[in-house]
Write a protein that holds these residues in place. Structure first.
Motif: not given
Length: 167
Positions: A108, A110-111
């Motif tokens: 992801s 988002d990491d």
């Protein structure tokens, strides 16, 4: 000094007489669709692979991991050394060794916590798109690194060109 070694340099003097080199270590990070992660430095026009210059007392794998942590805020799990590229010196810099490591897959985006001091952005892109955003030499390294991932064999480059073992 031992008389039998007359004319020999002492170790410190001999080491000081040797040439020095620059070196960098970068990571190939992909997403589940096999797109490659590129970063956009704010101090250069072109995109790059995550990574950076080795410190004087730092092995390439540790430099790569440190730079990925600093730039992306993730703890990489480095795999194989994919590429070693020796780049000839120029009028403005010494010869350069570029090491490229496999740093696996990020599931992801988002990491990722982008370091804003040096980077303006990041993006996962198809390899063909990545080649067009990178300098020629870095594109050559990435192309070879993706081939190395597929074959499981480290690639030796000189100025971005594959060198055979017999050369």
């Amino acid at each position: 000094m031992n008389p039998e070694r007359a004319g020999w340099l002492e170790p410190a003097e001999w080491y000081a007489s040797l040439p020095s080199f620059l070196a960098s270590a970068t990571a190939v990070i992909t997403d589940p669709q096999s797109r490659v992660l590129l970063v956009k430095p704010n101090y250069r026009e072109h995109w790059n692979l995550p990574g950076g210059v080795l410190q004087g007392d730092e092995p390439p794998n540790l430099a790569c991991a440190r730079e990925v942590r600093e730039e992306l805020g993730v703890e990489p799990v480095l795999g194989a050394l994919l590429v070693v590229d020796w780049v000839a010196p120029t009028d403005i810099r010494r010869a350069w060794f570029g090491f490229v490591f496999d740093a696996g897959t990020v599931v992801s985006p988002d990491d990722i916590a982008l370091q804003n001091d040096e980077l303006d952005g990041f993006e996962f892109v198809e390899p063909a798109e990545a080649y067009s955003r990178l300098t020629r030499n870095t594109a050559d390294r990435l192309r070879s690194a993706l081939g190395a991932k597929a074959t499981g064999r480290t690639v030796n480059l000189v100025n971005g060109t594959v060198v055979s073992a017999s050369a």
